[in-house]
Design a protein around this motif. Structure first.
Motif, PDB file in Angstrom:
ATOM      1  N   ALA A 152      67.909  28.731  44.671  1.00 14.05           N
ATOM      2  CA  ALA A 152      67.159  29.044  45.898  1.00 14.05           C
ATOM      3  C   ALA A 152      67.857  30.179  46.641  1.00 14.05           C
ATOM      4  CB  ALA A 152      67.045  27.816  46.784  1.00 14.05           C
ATOM      5  N   THR A 153      67.081  30.990  47.356  1.00 13.64           N
ATOM      6  CA  THR A 153      67.635  32.104  48.132  1.00 13.64           C
ATOM      7  C   THR A 153      67.214  31.969  49.593  1.00 13.64           C
ATOM      8  OG1 THR A 153      65.726  33.560  47.831  1.00 13.64           O
ATOM      9  CG2 THR A 153      67.410  33.584  46.098  1.00 13.64           C
ATOM     10  N   LEU A 154      67.834  32.776  50.428  1.00 13.43           N
ATOM     11  CA  LEU A 154      67.517  32.745  51.857  1.00 13.43           C
ATOM     12  C   LEU A 154      66.041  33.047  52.096  1.00 13.43           C
ATOM     13  CD1 LEU A 154      68.914  32.227  54.554  1.00 13.43           C
ATOM     14  CD2 LEU A 154      69.343  34.687  54.734  1.00 13.43           C
ATOM     15  N   GLY A 155      65.423  33.829  51.208  1.00 15.20           N
ATOM     16  CA  GLY A 155      64.006  34.147  51.339  1.00 15.20           C
ATOM     17  C   GLY A 155      63.087  32.959  51.153  1.00 15.20           C
ATOM     18  N   ASP A 156      63.627  31.853  50.626  1.00 17.55           N
ATOM     19  CA  ASP A 156      62.819  30.642  50.438  1.00 17.55           C
ATOM     20  C   ASP A 156      62.720  29.801  51.711  1.00 17.55           C
ATOM     21  OD1 ASP A 156      62.331  31.146  47.705  1.00 17.55           O
ATOM     22  OD2 ASP A 156      64.317  30.352  47.186  1.00 17.55           O
ATOM     23  N   ILE A 157      63.446  30.194  52.737  1.00 18.83           N
ATOM     24  CA  ILE A 157      63.427  29.478  54.020  1.00 18.83           C
ATOM     25  C   ILE A 157      62.416  30.145  54.962  1.00 18.83           C
ATOM     26  CG2 ILE A 157      64.776  29.008  56.109  1.00 18.83           C
ATOM     27  CD1 ILE A 157      65.736  27.168  54.128  1.00 18.83           C
ATOM     28  N   ASN A 181      70.980  33.062  61.978  1.00 17.41           N
ATOM     29  CA  ASN A 181      71.756  32.843  60.753  1.00 17.41           C
ATOM     30  C   ASN A 181      73.001  32.004  61.019  1.00 17.41           C
ATOM     31  OD1 ASN A 181      69.938  34.283  59.270  1.00 17.41           O
ATOM     32  ND2 ASN A 181      71.182  36.127  59.067  1.00 17.41           N
ATOM     33  N   GLU A 182      73.655  32.319  62.114  1.00 14.24           N
ATOM     34  CA  GLU A 182      74.871  31.582  62.499  1.00 14.24           C
ATOM     35  C   GLU A 182      74.526  30.124  62.803  1.00 14.24           C
ATOM     36  OE1 GLU A 182      77.926  31.637  66.252  1.00 14.24           O
ATOM     37  OE2 GLU A 182      77.183  33.593  65.558  1.00 14.24           O
ATOM     38  N   ASN A 194      79.576  32.052  47.461  1.00  8.56           N
ATOM     39  CA  ASN A 194      79.918  33.378  46.913  1.00  8.56           C
ATOM     40  C   ASN A 194      79.589  34.507  47.892  1.00  8.56           C
ATOM     41  OD1 ASN A 194      80.751  32.191  44.462  1.00  8.56           O
ATOM     42  ND2 ASN A 194      78.638  32.193  43.712  1.00  8.56           N
ATOM     43  N   GLY A 195      79.864  34.251  49.178  1.00 13.26           N
ATOM     44  CA  GLY A 195      79.659  35.277  50.203  1.00 13.26           C
ATOM     45  C   GLY A 195      78.222  35.440  50.654  1.00 13.26           C
ATOM     46  N   LYS A 196      77.295  34.626  50.137  1.00 16.75           N
ATOM     47  CA  LYS A 196      75.879  34.723  50.508  1.00 16.75           C
ATOM     48  C   LYS A 196      75.403  33.429  51.154  1.00 16.75           C
ATOM     49  CE  LYS A 196      74.453  37.945  46.856  1.00 16.75           C
ATOM     50  NZ  LYS A 196      73.545  38.129  45.693  1.00 16.75           N
ATOM     51  N   LEU A 197      74.425  33.568  52.064  1.00 17.75           N
ATOM     52  CA  LEU A 197      73.793  32.391  52.654  1.00 17.75           C
ATOM     53  C   LEU A 197      72.721  31.883  51.699  1.00 17.75           C
ATOM     54  CD1 LEU A 197      73.357  33.456  56.406  1.00 17.75           C
ATOM     55  CD2 LEU A 197      75.063  31.900  55.452  1.00 17.75           C
TER      56      LEU A 197
END
Length: 364
Positions: A152-157, A181-182, A194-197
């Motif tokens: 899943a990626t942040l774009g799925d939210i 985001n915070e 790995n450094g990604k949300l």
């Protein structure tokens, strides 16, 4: 346990929660059996009963048997809570029942073994990879819905849905992108990998754009059967979407498949549903919020002519038991603290553990 209760116990077959032994096995085998119960959902070991026939033979020296049992588990395993040992007299014979609780600090191991044991049917077996993962999650204080969803990626939210939630729950008035985001990270809707949300289980289930694509087991299978058997059905639905979507779809399914008698009282027509809709709604919310989301099985709704079943994957968390729920004598616990917190903030559910009490009151 009195004689009548013991006689009823003898009528049961060995299963995930019950094991009969004619006499106390050798010490390491005893430890394997006890550890398996602690790692699964607890259970009883009945000493003095023949396993296959369940014939009540009795123990020659129950006091010495109890001493040997205690010595065995003290040597072969480390338990944070000792099992309860009960002496029972039945038909002028003496027996021992060992009550093993579901362990709080899983996994438990037998000395010199490196794979925990679990109860599968009436056997005590080494746990597989998935079961070992479950044991470590349940033994941890970490909420089980904060783990990232694979691929899943942040774009799925759905960020708009999160903004609406933040406004409704009054957690913040500051809604610029960086702060959201915070806040998502702080609320465990996303995790840093790995450094990604990336979205967490809670994030996808509550605010996913297409929850089913990211978590296929998030769907709820709902069936309305003819009569009281699962031979023919009248209606079948696969309920999909966020948890909020599924609650709404489940309510519609219940209403569509219930008899709704009406009568005129004075100048008004009163309509009653076959089952209290509030009780059914509370039950499906309970299943969605508290189920084990690491288990790949789906929640099942089964409606029959005379009863309704809602089957939810996952065991009860220790020390909650069915008996304690029936007595309303338990402290609420959830494996999914983030989901439960959001539902509480939106006043969809109460975190005080009053759900089953309300269901019982609605059904009376």
């Amino acid at each position: 346990m009195n004689e009548k209760e013991f006689e009823k116990l003898l009528q049961e077959r060995e299963n995930k929660d019950l094991d009969f032994k004619l006499e106390l096995p050798e010490s390491k085998k005893v430890a394997k059996l006890v550890v398996a119960f602690y790692n699964t959902r607890g259970g009883k070991i009945v000493l003095g009963v023949e396993g296959e026939t369940r014939g009540p033979v009795g123990l020659k020296d129950p006091q010495r048997t109890e001493e040997r049992f205690v010595q065995s588990i003290q040597y072969w395993c480390e338990l944070d809570e000792a099992p309860e040992i009960e002496f029972v007299k039945y038909d002028s014979k003496e027996f021992i029942i060992v009550h093993c609780p579901k362990g709080k600090d899983t996994p438990y191991f037998v000395r010199e073994e490196y794979t925990p044991r679990v109860r599968i049917g009436s056997s005590s077996m080494p746990a597989n990879k998935e079961e070992i993962g479950r044991l470590y999650r349940e033994g941890s204080s970490k909420s089980q819905d904060v783990y990232p969803v694979e691929n899943a990626t942040l774009g799925d939210i759905d960020l708009k849905a999160i903004e609406n939630y933040l406004k409704k729950s009054k957690l913040t008035k500051k809604l610029d992108k960086n702060y959201i985001n915070e806040l998502m990270l702080k609320e465990h809707f996303v995790a840093l990998e790995n450094g990604k949300l990336v979205p967490t289980i809670a994030g996808i289930l509550l605010f996913g754009k297409n929850t089913y694509l990211d978590m296929h087991h998030s769907e709820v299978k709902a069936d309305r059967y003819v009569g009281d058997t699962r031979v023919e059905w009248l209606d079948r639905r696969d309920l999909r979407g966020t948890l909020f979507d599924i609650i709404k779809q489940a309510e519609e399914f219940f209403l569509r498949n219930m008899r709704t008698p009406a009568k005129v009282v004075g100048f008004k027509t009163e309509v009653r549903t076959e089952y209290p809709i509030d009780a059914l709604r509370e039950a499906i919310i309970n299943a969605l919020v508290h189920r084990d989301w690491h288990n790949q099985e789906t929640i099942l709704i089964r409606m029959y002519n005379s009863f309704v079943e809602i089957l939810s994957p996952g065991e009860l968390l220790s020390p909650i038991t069915i008996e304690k729920i029936k007595r309303n004598d338990y402290t609420p616990k959830t494996r999914n603290k983030i989901i439960a917190g959001v539902f509480n903030n939106l006043k969809i559910m109460d975190k005080r553990g009053t759900g089953f009490l309300r269901i019982r009151e609605d059904m009376e």
